[in-house]
Design a protein around this motif. Structure first.
Motif, PDB file in Angstrom:
ATOM      1  N   SER A 150      -0.477   4.056   4.679  1.00 44.89           N
ATOM      2  CA  SER A 150      -0.546   2.599   4.508  1.00 44.89           C
ATOM      3  C   SER A 150      -0.836   1.914   5.840  1.00 44.89           C
ATOM      4  O   SER A 150      -1.571   0.920   5.886  1.00 44.89           O
ATOM      5  CB  SER A 150       0.761   2.062   3.918  1.00 44.89           C
ATOM      6  OG  SER A 150       1.789   2.009   4.883  1.00 44.89           O
ATOM      7  N   GLY A 183       5.832  -0.718   5.682  1.00 44.58           N
ATOM      8  CA  GLY A 183       5.607   0.439   4.830  1.00 44.58           C
ATOM      9  C   GLY A 183       6.900   1.157   4.487  1.00 44.58           C
ATOM     10  O   GLY A 183       7.102   1.594   3.344  1.00 44.58           O
ATOM     11  N   ILE A 200       0.838  -1.205   0.000  1.00 40.83           N
ATOM     12  CA  ILE A 200       0.000   0.000   0.000  1.00 40.83           C
ATOM     13  C   ILE A 200       0.873   1.254   0.000  1.00 40.83           C
ATOM     14  O   ILE A 200       0.599   2.223  -0.729  1.00 40.83           O
ATOM     15  CB  ILE A 200      -0.960  -0.008   1.199  1.00 40.83           C
ATOM     16  CG1 ILE A 200      -1.983  -1.137   1.034  1.00 40.83           C
ATOM     17  CG2 ILE A 200      -1.674   1.331   1.331  1.00 40.83           C
ATOM     18  CD1 ILE A 200      -2.911  -1.308   2.219  1.00 40.83           C
TER      19      ILE A 200
END
Length: 484
Positions: A385, A409, A201
């Motif tokens: 994220s 992340g 993400i």
């Protein structure tokens, strides 16, 4: 006279070195005092010995665990903001201490599973003081493991440390059959799911920012359009997360209602931030450096919200064994779920704050500076994220770690930068990129993610549960043989 000046200079250097070397001892001394005060407070609160003796010892262990949470776990929330220079170290510590404590005391869960997410059958620990010894062993082993991880500079999951501690003590007390292996399988799966999902993400958001803002001809105009939307997305994620997890003391909210609340908060944040971003962008030059200004305040706010959310949720898991011991001593039975007394949450909140102030900077620097280079845009991707991943995981019913998500992340952003740099180099040169034509040692030196830290952190994640379990089993056997 010159000789005197040189001697005074040497004395001054010696005093400076002595002061610097005494810093760790000062932190340890304050920690010992806090643990002692927590145990004393618990003793005064719970009554007179011998009934309160177990609670006094457990309160000291709980305070020790809380100190380690502050030193290790909280760094994941503040590291990216400090690494991006959106916050100073002092500012980050102050915001984290306030928000973590507020999250624990105002929105912390009022009920916690005494067996840490149901991994152990309480019936197997029902004899005599077996359950209390098991919880003490779990608390001590989890705290020692997190302390060791902090010392070597590895951000680990305190929740997984507690899970490993409870599992190890449960096996030592009641055998392998006492463990819910499907639950442990789900937790093991989260070791992979959490960082991969968080990294994916974060990389996707960074790619979006690059192609929709950074690579546009008019970067400022593109930022005026998209930055408020990104702020709204962050607000929506946090709104849904806090509605789902943070206010469960007041009202029970399902995932659908939480998403609707988040959508409303996100829309309001987008509308409110649009004129703010427009005012901030006035007079900015059309270059990448100017874009960092627009992400700084949202990044600081997201770091504060991450800390509040962490305090509201993870603290309860960390003091769960302490709450279980208090309930077992006061009620005389073992319950699947128990209420967390306010004084237990106070110990957890204060311990986190002290641990963060005294020992947190080491892990904050690790996460913020030493894995990969972060700026406000990249750090914002990590924060976004983390919020989105937790919502997705809650929706899917997956047990994930906030530590793994945040650090994943950071890795995701770093590895995306490596891939994107190689791709651009290959496209511009029309042949093999320059980095691939270099000697292997030079290629390693130019990597945007430090591989040594990557391997150390992954190894620490993998061995957290088994290491905490082995330590817990050892402490359980030692406590029961000496005192049982």
């Amino acid at each position: 006279m010159q000789t005197l000046d040189r001697d005074l200079g040497r004395v001054n250097s010696l005093e400076t070195a002595a002061l610097y070397s005494s810093r760790p001892l000062l932190g340890v001394g304050i920690s010992v005092v806090f643990i002692g005060l927590a145990a004393l407070f618990a003793g005064l609160w719970s009554g007179t010995p011998p009934t309160s003796l177990f609670i006094v010892v457990a309160a000291g262990l709980g305070a020790y665990m809380a100190l380690n949470i502050g030193a290790n776990d909280v760094a994941n929330n503040m590291g990216p903001a400090v690494g991006a220079k959106a916050l100073s170290m002092v500012g980050a510590i102050a915001i984290a201490a306030i928000c973590e404590s507020a999250g624990a005391l105002l929105a912390g869960g009022d009920v916690v599973s005494t067996i840490s997410k149901g991994i152990i059958d309480p019936a197997g620990l029902a004899g005599g003081h077996t359950f209390i010894w098991a919880m003490m062993a779990a608390l001590l082993s989890a705290a020692l493991w997190v302390n060791l991880a902090t010392w070597v500079g590895a951000p680990v999951s305190t929740t997984h440390s507690v899970v490993g501690g409870v599992m190890g003590a449960g096996i030592a007390a009641a055998g392998l059959g006492a463990v819910s292996w499907p639950t442990m399988g789900a937790i093991a799966a989260s070791w992979v799911i959490s960082p991969v999902l968080g990294g994916a993400i974060a990389a996707a958001v960074l790619a979006f920012i690059k192609w929709q803002i950074i690579y546009q001809e008019d970067k400022i105009a593109a930022a005026r359009k998209w930055v408020p939307i990104l702020i709204g997305l962050m607000a929506a994620a946090f709104g849904a997360y806090l509605a789902l997890k943070g206010i469960k003391k007041i009202v029970k909210i399902d995932i659908g209602t939480a998403l609707l609340i988040g959508a409303g908060i996100g829309a309001a944040a987008t509308a409110l931030s649009t004129p703010f971003v427009r005012r901030q962008s006035v007079g900015l030059e059309n270059r990448n450096k100017s874009l960092k200004v627009l992400f700084r305040l949202p990044l600081v706010m997201s770091a504060a919200l991450l800390s509040f959310a962490h305090g509201a949720n993870d603290v309860a898991n960390a003091v769960g064994p302490l709450a279980a011991i208090v309930h077992a001593q006061e009620a005389g039975d073992i319950a699947a779920k128990v209420s967390i007394p306010l004084w237990v949450m106070v110990i957890g909140a204060l311990g986190i704050s002290f641990g963060l102030v005294l020992f947190g900077p080491k892990l904050i620097r690790m996460v913020g500076n030493q894995i990969t280079k972060l700026n406000p845009m990249r750090a914002y991707c990590v924060a976004l994220s983390a919020a989105v991943t937790v919502i997705v995981a809650s929706w899917l019913g997956l047990p994930v770690s906030s530590t793994h998500i945040a650090v994943g992340g950071v890795f995701g952003v770093g590895f995306f930068r490596e891939w994107h740099a190689e791709r651009r180099s290959r496209r511009l040169s029309g042949t093999r990129p320059e980095s691939l034509r270099l000697p292997s040692e030079e290629r390693k030196r130019r990597k945007l993610v430090r591989r040594s830290h990557f391997l150390t952190i992954i190894a620490a994640w993998v061995i957290t549960v088994p290491a905490a379990a082995l330590m817990s089993a050892f402490w359980f056997y030692l406590l029961t043989s000496l005192l049982g």
